[in-house]
Write an enzyme that holds these catalytic residues in place. Structure first.
Site, mmCIF file in Angstrom:
data_model
loop_
_atom_site.group_PDB
_atom_site.id
_atom_site.type_symbol
_atom_site.label_atom_id
_atom_site.label_comp_id
_atom_site.label_asym_id
_atom_site.label_seq_id
_atom_site.Cartn_x
_atom_site.Cartn_y
_atom_site.Cartn_z
ATOM 1 C CE1 TYR A 1 -3.129 -3.127 1.033
ATOM 2 C CE2 TYR A 1 -4.617 -1.144 0.878
ATOM 3 C CZ TYR A 1 -4.518 -2.317 0.783
ATOM 4 O OH TYR A 1 -5.582 -3.474 0.679
ATOM 5 C CG ASP B 1 0.240 -20.250 1.065
ATOM 6 O OD1 ASP B 1 0.924 -19.820 2.175
ATOM 7 O OD2 ASP B 1 0.827 -21.007 0.310
ATOM 8 C CG ASP C 1 -7.389 -5.883 2.104
ATOM 9 O OD1 ASP C 1 -8.387 -5.308 2.806
ATOM 10 O OD2 ASP C 1 -7.048 -5.953 1.026
ATOM 11 C CE LYS D 1 3.977 -18.022 -0.254
ATOM 12 N NZ LYS D 1 3.166 -19.341 -0.012
#
Ligand code: IPM
Ligand code: MG
Length: 378
Positions: free
Chosen positions: A141, A244, A268, A211
């Site tokens: 962002y 994930d 988010d 991740k």
């Protein structure tokens, strides 16, 4: 003078409807507050080329907290086409006002509690009581993006990164670059906020979402900072999960999770998943919290097709009001409001369309207001 000054930012679409609902419960709570209306939303983009006009930014500098409804946003070309004639072609670009508020006021904590209330027909399971801490100012962002990609940037990346070779033959218009920027400070402070919350609220575990096995630089840094912070909280378990995998595990075993903390984009995504587990759009509430200002909102969008119909579920907004009351240290009123919401849901007679009922936005707000009982001060 009123005890609190609250920025009132309905925005557009159903943002207006749900803030009408918020007024009903706030009136019943007799909060000692002055509400200051701020211009924000799609109309201001179309007429002035700015969905968050400078006067609203000034207003936010003066308030203790703000309540925000929702705002319509459209892709670049559609947004440009709706500008008044003289603003078209002047190079204005639409940027989400909520993202701007988060960055301008350094509202670095995005707090998203997701609790199932008994009797809600939309509950995925009961009980669920998850709290998401989403970093709110950086990561993907950051707004550092290139499309087309300047030759200077492509040359530099070609020199600095071997992996860039795969893209080096793309023409400027044939690819785009969005920078994921994560700072040590930004990562440290969101993880610390999550651990401090866990400690204050007797929570057992904080799960760090990342991740780092693929996105090594930025998520690696986030994870390093998280591990360092966790060392300062030996009483709270620290858990790490790939973003994930956690979407599967959360659905499979929600009871294994408690407080979750994530960089901006993963936060988010994961917070939408958690909100769906406790009833979806009508139940997801959010606080954008900084050191001196906090902006509270339902996480749903502006749903223009329902605008002005008073059809949508205001509970997400009412729960955002509850969060705002906590931030203002009006904890009795906050608890009274949450109890009232829980009772209306448990009772089951007043349900909005998403819950399978026919109650309007305002019916629901009035039902909650009618249930509010503030315990006498000791
Ligand atoms: C949210 C929303 C916003 C975001 C949008 C409206 C810009 O999805 O608050 O979760 O992406 O942060
Ligand atoms: Mg979102």
């Amino acid at each position: 003078m009123a005890k609190h000054t609250i920025g009132w930012l309905p925005g557009d679409g159903i943002g207006v409807d749900v803030l009408d609902a918020a007024s009903i419960v706030l009136e019943r709570l007799e909060l000692d507050a002055e509400y200051v209306h701020g211009d924000i939303g799609w109309d201001f983009w179309c007429r002035e080329g700015d969905a968050l006009p400078a006067r609203t930014i000034e207003l936010l500098r003066e308030v203790d907290a703000a309540l925000f409804g929702a705002i319509t946003s459209k892709p670049t070309k559609a947004a440009e086409a709706e500008l008044v004639g003289e603003l078209r072609g002047t190079g204005l670009t639409y940027r989400s006002p909520i993202v701007r508020m988060r960055q301008l006021f350094d509202l670095y904590v995005c707090l998203r509690p997701c609790r199932s209330y008994p009797g809600n027909p939309l509950n995925y399971r009961h009980p669920i009581d998850l709290v998401v801490f989403r970093e709110n100012t950086e990561d993907l962002y950051a707004g550092v993006e290139f499309s087309p990609v300047p030759a200077e940037l492509a040359d530099t990346l070609g020199r600095l990164s071997r992996n860039f070779a795969a893209f080096s033959r793309c023409g400027a218009d044939e690819f785009a670059i969005s920078c994921k920027i994560n700072t040590r400070r930004g990562s440290e402070r969101i993880v610390r906020a999550a651990f401090e919350y866990a400690q204050r609220h007797g929570r057992r575990k904080v799960t760090v979402v990342h991740k780092a096995n693929v996105v090594r630089a930025t998520d690696g840094l986030f994870l390093d900072e998280a591990r360092e912070v966790a060392r300062g909280f030996p009483g709270i378990e620290m858990d790490e999960a790939n973003v994930d995998a956690i979407t599967m595990w959360l659905l499979k075993n929600p009871d294994n999770y408690d407080v979750l903390v994530a960089p901006n984009l993963y936060g988010d995504i994961v917070s939408d998943l958690c909100a769906q587990m406790v009833g979806g759009l009508g139940f997801g509430c959010s606080g954008n919290i900084g050191e001196t200002l906090a902006v509270f909102e339902p996480t749903h969008g502006s749903a223009p097709k329902y605008a002005g119909q008073h059809k949508v579920n205001p509970i997400a907004t009412i729960l955002a009001v509850k969060m705002m009351l906590d931030w203002l240290e009006e904890t009795e009123k906050a608890s009274a409001l949450e109890r009232a919401v829980a009772e209306v849901i448990a009772d089951g007679r007043v349900r909005t369309y998403d819950m399978g009922g026919a109650a309007t936005t305002l019916d629901m707000a009035r039902a909650v207001a009618d249930r509010i009982t503030i315990k006498a001060r000791a």
